[in-house]
Motif scaffolding. Sequence first.
Motif, PDB file in Angstrom:
ATOM      1  N   ILE A 164     -19.200  29.561   9.389  1.00 28.96           N
ATOM      2  CA  ILE A 164     -18.647  30.863   9.044  1.00 28.96           C
ATOM      3  C   ILE A 164     -17.870  31.436  10.230  1.00 28.96           C
ATOM      4  CG2 ILE A 164     -20.538  32.485   9.640  1.00 28.96           C
ATOM      5  CD1 ILE A 164     -18.585  32.540   6.398  1.00 28.96           C
ATOM      6  N   GLY A 165     -18.348  31.107  11.450  1.00 31.01           N
ATOM      7  CA  GLY A 165     -17.645  31.570  12.636  1.00 31.01           C
ATOM      8  C   GLY A 165     -16.210  31.043  12.661  1.00 31.01           C
ATOM      9  N   TYR A 166     -16.078  29.719  12.388  1.00 28.34           N
ATOM     10  CA  TYR A 166     -14.734  29.121  12.382  1.00 28.34           C
ATOM     11  C   TYR A 166     -13.901  29.638  11.213  1.00 28.34           C
ATOM     12  CZ  TYR A 166     -16.147  26.054  16.175  1.00 28.34           C
ATOM     13  OH  TYR A 166     -16.561  25.586  17.401  1.00 28.34           O
ATOM     14  N   VAL A 167     -14.551  29.800  10.062  1.00 28.35           N
ATOM     15  CA  VAL A 167     -13.825  30.318   8.886  1.00 28.35           C
ATOM     16  C   VAL A 167     -13.311  31.739   9.184  1.00 28.35           C
ATOM     17  CG1 VAL A 167     -14.073  31.090   6.487  1.00 28.35           C
ATOM     18  CG2 VAL A 167     -15.030  28.905   7.190  1.00 28.35           C
ATOM     19  N   LEU A 168     -14.192  32.547   9.789  1.00 27.26           N
ATOM     20  CA  LEU A 168     -13.784  33.925  10.095  1.00 27.26           C
ATOM     21  C   LEU A 168     -12.623  33.940  11.089  1.00 27.26           C
ATOM     22  CD1 LEU A 168     -17.187  35.869  10.317  1.00 27.26           C
ATOM     23  CD2 LEU A 168     -15.458  36.010   8.532  1.00 27.26           C
ATOM     24  N   GLN A 169     -12.712  33.042  12.074  1.00 31.45           N
ATOM     25  CA  GLN A 169     -11.629  32.976  13.066  1.00 31.45           C
ATOM     26  C   GLN A 169     -10.290  32.668  12.382  1.00 31.45           C
ATOM     27  OE1 GLN A 169     -12.129  30.015  16.214  1.00 31.45           O
ATOM     28  NE2 GLN A 169     -11.831  31.684  17.667  1.00 31.45           N
ATOM     29  N   LEU A 170     -10.383  31.716  11.425  1.00 34.92           N
ATOM     30  CA  LEU A 170      -9.191  31.329  10.675  1.00 34.92           C
ATOM     31  C   LEU A 170      -8.646  32.521   9.879  1.00 34.92           C
ATOM     32  CD1 LEU A 170      -7.508  28.720   9.695  1.00 34.92           C
ATOM     33  CD2 LEU A 170      -8.958  28.867   7.668  1.00 34.92           C
ATOM     34  N   ILE A 171      -9.574  33.218   9.177  1.00 36.59           N
ATOM     35  CA  ILE A 171      -9.147  34.348   8.337  1.00 36.59           C
ATOM     36  C   ILE A 171      -8.555  35.465   9.198  1.00 36.59           C
ATOM     37  CG2 ILE A 171      -9.972  36.182   6.776  1.00 36.59           C
ATOM     38  CD1 ILE A 171     -12.031  34.149   5.733  1.00 36.59           C
ATOM     39  N   PHE A 172      -9.221  35.748  10.332  1.00 38.75           N
ATOM     40  CA  PHE A 172      -8.730  36.821  11.201  1.00 38.75           C
ATOM     41  C   PHE A 172      -7.333  36.484  11.736  1.00 38.75           C
ATOM     42  CE2 PHE A 172     -13.330  38.161  12.479  1.00 38.75           C
ATOM     43  CZ  PHE A 172     -13.522  38.630  11.198  1.00 38.75           C
ATOM     44  N   ASP A 173      -7.128  35.170  12.051  1.00 37.27           N
ATOM     45  CA  ASP A 173      -5.824  34.759  12.575  1.00 37.27           C
ATOM     46  C   ASP A 173      -4.734  34.923  11.517  1.00 37.27           C
ATOM     47  OD1 ASP A 173      -6.983  34.192  14.934  1.00 37.27           O
ATOM     48  OD2 ASP A 173      -7.130  32.015  14.644  1.00 37.27           O
ATOM     49  N   ARG A 224     -29.858  24.656   9.058  1.00 36.88           N
ATOM     50  CA  ARG A 224     -28.997  25.412   8.136  1.00 36.88           C
ATOM     51  C   ARG A 224     -28.346  26.590   8.849  1.00 36.88           C
ATOM     52  NH1 ARG A 224     -30.831  26.224   1.952  1.00 36.88           N
ATOM     53  NH2 ARG A 224     -29.043  27.623   2.174  1.00 36.88           N
ATOM     54  N   ALA A 225     -29.147  27.297   9.672  1.00 40.13           N
ATOM     55  CA  ALA A 225     -28.606  28.462  10.385  1.00 40.13           C
ATOM     56  C   ALA A 225     -27.465  28.040  11.303  1.00 40.13           C
ATOM     57  CB  ALA A 225     -29.714  29.155  11.178  1.00 40.13           C
ATOM     58  N   ILE A 226     -27.673  26.930  12.039  1.00 40.20           N
ATOM     59  CA  ILE A 226     -26.631  26.456  12.972  1.00 40.20           C
ATOM     60  C   ILE A 226     -25.351  26.101  12.201  1.00 40.20           C
ATOM     61  CG2 ILE A 226     -25.982  24.599  14.591  1.00 40.20           C
ATOM     62  CD1 ILE A 226     -28.996  24.470  15.374  1.00 40.20           C
ATOM     63  N   VAL A 227     -25.529  25.255  11.179  1.00 37.56           N
ATOM     64  CA  VAL A 227     -24.355  24.778  10.433  1.00 37.56           C
ATOM     65  C   VAL A 227     -23.647  25.952   9.745  1.00 37.56           C
ATOM     66  CG1 VAL A 227     -23.601  23.310   8.521  1.00 37.56           C
ATOM     67  CG2 VAL A 227     -25.331  22.475  10.127  1.00 37.56           C
ATOM     68  N   GLN A 228     -24.439  26.784   9.007  1.00 35.15           N
ATOM     69  CA  GLN A 228     -23.831  27.875   8.230  1.00 35.15           C
ATOM     70  C   GLN A 228     -23.130  28.893   9.131  1.00 35.15           C
ATOM     71  OE1 GLN A 228     -27.273  27.426   4.846  1.00 35.15           O
ATOM     72  NE2 GLN A 228     -27.011  29.434   5.721  1.00 35.15           N
ATOM     73  N   LEU A 229     -23.805  29.268  10.226  1.00 35.59           N
ATOM     74  CA  LEU A 229     -23.216  30.306  11.083  1.00 35.59           C
ATOM     75  C   LEU A 229     -21.996  29.785  11.848  1.00 35.59           C
ATOM     76  CD1 LEU A 229     -26.280  32.334  12.418  1.00 35.59           C
ATOM     77  CD2 LEU A 229     -24.557  33.044  10.776  1.00 35.59           C
ATOM     78  N   LEU A 230     -22.095  28.523  12.339  1.00 31.93           N
ATOM     79  CA  LEU A 230     -20.928  27.972  13.045  1.00 31.93           C
ATOM     80  C   LEU A 230     -19.747  27.843  12.086  1.00 31.93           C
ATOM     81  CD1 LEU A 230     -22.388  25.266  15.476  1.00 31.93           C
ATOM     82  CD2 LEU A 230     -21.330  27.465  16.057  1.00 31.93           C
TER      83      LEU A 230
END
Lengths: 254, 238
Positions: free
Chosen positions: A45-54, A37-43
């Motif tokens: 969220i990492g990609y989602v955050l990258q998208l939002i920041f962009d 869960r930690a791997i899936v959720q954090l990865l």
Amino acid sequence: MTFTTLAITLAFVCIPLVLSKALNLQLGKDVIIATIRAIVQLLAIGYVLQLIFDQQNVVFSFLMVAIMIAVATLNARKKGAQINGITWKLALSLCVIEAIVMSVLVGFHIVPATAQYIIPLSGMAIGNSMVMSILFLNRFTAEIEAHEQEVELILSLGGTPKQAIHRQLITSIKASMLPTIESQKTIGLVQLPGMMSGQIIAGADPVQAVMFQLLVQFMLLTTASVSSVLLGFLSYRTLFNQKLQIIPEKFTGQ
Amino acid sequence: MTAAITFHNISVTMQDTQIINTISGQFPKGQITTLVGPSGAGKTTILKLCNALLSPTDGTIFYNDQELKTYNPLTLRRCVGMALQDAPMIKGSVYDNLNLPRQLQGETLSKDEAIQALQQVGLDAKNIHKKAHDLSGGQRQKLSIARTLINPTDVLLLDEITSALDPHSVTEIEQLIVTMKQRGVTIIWITHNLEQARRIGDYMWLMHRGQLIESGSIHLLETSQNERVQQFMRGELL
């Protein structure tokens, strides 16, 4: 850090698995689920955050905060199932906290109003608030059960529900705030906070990292106090009816 | 006979269980009514109904000929006081406990009033600064009664207040309650001690499984032709 080096750190997951097997702790399944869960959720969220920041679009930031509040509410509400309307009470508390925190941070230009700052800081405020709410609800339920006679005594003497539950309410608020205050007392001496350590590892100036950490610590004091106080005062009334009587189903001791 | 409290077809159902089943009866003013019956008969529920800590599912309760539900619960509870079985105390001193009823109304009990309240129940004034939790069982019960009486009590509800006390304390409490009666207070007293019920009571209610089996003069415990009263007196009514 590359994915290969990250994979090596899975050694830290193998140790609890071996210990669980050796000592028959029966936690192996939980450790594996937690890791996946930690791997899936954090990865994710990492990609989602990258998208939002962009995108740099305020709507995305708003949506992200709304999801955080919704997930935190759903997670904490199980602990207060006997309190009527616990879902909206939790959601309201979390929204108020988010509003206070962002008003100060963005309103006073302490941090820029960009997704890069708003989302991580909101996550810390909402996450901490969720934990405080769970601690508060656990303690409040236990206090009421343990002191039901005292509550009844005060009502029987002509006290109002607020007077009858006051001591249990205050005790629970204090108990849920104490871990935050206590951990703040030893911060830097016993533990280096994760966010600060992360910044330093990523190459930030240690003094800048400390200043950001202090900002977070002060913010957490507010989230701890506001979430327990707000939730407490929103919740206690639902334990009594309009005739100023205890609702027996809410007091499991009856 | 004037009734302080009258029950008219009272039923109480809680979580699908009927606790009180269509009870009608009276508690005479200025008298001691002992409420007897096996465990689980619904006696404590009767006291809570009088104090408005519970409301009936059906029926009407009258207090001084006025429907009980029309009173403000806070005002009513100050007139219809209750002493609970375990004499629960709030954390703090004897004075803190005596002051509680006043504190709830935003007032303060003077030290003289507190001493007077202690003497009224036969407690030594030097106990005033003691921690309430350090008192003996008998002292706690006396303090619990004194605390209830800080309010202008017209009806005093007593829930097995002597069940855990030594014989000397029991006698003292009984004397105190008789004194309260002489001052015009109506007493409703749950007791498992039949001797006590007969010794102290003027009237009695015998309850069994949520029903009122018999009510009236205390002598009915011996003279009633009701078979269940006789069974109860023989210890056969469970």
